[in-house]
Design a protein around this motif. Sequence first.
Motif, mmCIF file in Angstrom:
data_model
loop_
_atom_site.group_PDB
_atom_site.id
_atom_site.type_symbol
_atom_site.label_atom_id
_atom_site.label_comp_id
_atom_site.label_asym_id
_atom_site.label_seq_id
_atom_site.Cartn_x
_atom_site.Cartn_y
_atom_site.Cartn_z
ATOM 1 N N SER A 133 0.751 -1.230 -0.078
ATOM 2 C CA SER A 133 0.154 -0.060 -0.112
ATOM 3 C C SER A 133 1.084 1.280 0.013
ATOM 4 N N ASP A 134 2.048 1.206 0.613
ATOM 5 C CA ASP A 134 2.989 2.494 0.662
ATOM 6 C C ASP A 134 3.702 2.483 -0.618
ATOM 7 N N SER A 135 3.737 1.391 -1.268
ATOM 8 C CA SER A 135 4.759 1.584 -2.524
ATOM 9 C C SER A 135 4.370 2.578 -3.501
ATOM 10 N N ALA A 136 5.497 3.341 -3.983
ATOM 11 C CA ALA A 136 5.197 4.399 -5.012
ATOM 12 C C ALA A 136 5.502 3.794 -6.566
ATOM 13 N N GLU A 137 5.606 2.329 -6.560
ATOM 14 C CA GLU A 137 5.703 1.788 -7.852
ATOM 15 C C GLU A 137 4.743 1.824 -8.565
ATOM 16 N N SER A 138 4.820 1.968 -9.916
ATOM 17 C CA SER A 138 3.614 2.097 -10.786
ATOM 18 C C SER A 138 2.852 0.733 -10.932
ATOM 19 N N GLU A 139 1.535 0.623 -11.208
ATOM 20 C CA GLU A 139 0.950 -0.341 -11.575
ATOM 21 C C GLU A 139 1.857 -1.702 -12.369
ATOM 22 N N GLU A 140 2.504 -1.063 -13.345
ATOM 23 C CA GLU A 140 3.251 -2.112 -14.185
ATOM 24 C C GLU A 140 4.420 -2.884 -13.605
#
Length: 256
Positions: A133-140
Amino acid sequence: MKNRGRRVVGVDVCGDPRCGDMQSFTQHLSRAKAAGLGLTVHIAESIDNTTEDCLALLSRRPDRLGHATFLSDELKALFFADISQPGTECSSLSECATGTTNPRTPAGFRDPSHPLHFRFQNLKEGYFLRFVSDSAESEEAKAQMSFWADAEKFSERAAIKDIEEMIKQPCVEICLSSNLLCKNVASLDAHHIRYYLKNDHPIPICTDDALPFRTSCLGEHSLLLTQPPLGLGLSRDEAAKAARMDMDAAFSRPRD
């Protein structure tokens, strides 16, 4: 009492293990620890102490254990960092202690028979969800296997760190005369002090209660030097080491 200047340095919990529910005390023990007080718990003094009760007490991170005569091998392996060494009677511990699976690794905690298995799983799940939930990674990026592998590694490391904060190596108060007179041990030769001595585990020598057992700290320490079968027959250096353990375990000393 502490805030009013009373010389309270710690609390000691003892009583009949057959009465009441140990879980009802744990929150109060945590409050005592949070207040900076030392914590002693009488534990596994008799065969009536259950593994569940012992685990509840040990999970409060006590500084000293009273007696621990019948503490299970499983809990020793989990809470005592110094167990086990080859060539001592602790070589018969369960695989949790001496096998190829380290009880403080992810593989050890994944074992459903491990005492902290479910706590590890709950902590890990919480950290896993927080990582995602805290990750700033893209959905890809999140769709990649490497992202979920990183989440798995992070959650396991964080869960283990939390458990290791809970687990510490408490010293074990040894009361030789008390254990003999109460018939918790058959003889000094069979006393569990030998287990802790051979594993170099901290063991302050205590009286339990000087009046009913007609003993003193000096009398208990003299049993260390007295030759068998009336004593343990330790060397002067070994007895001196035990005395230093007494001082190091005192609540009146500065504590972290």
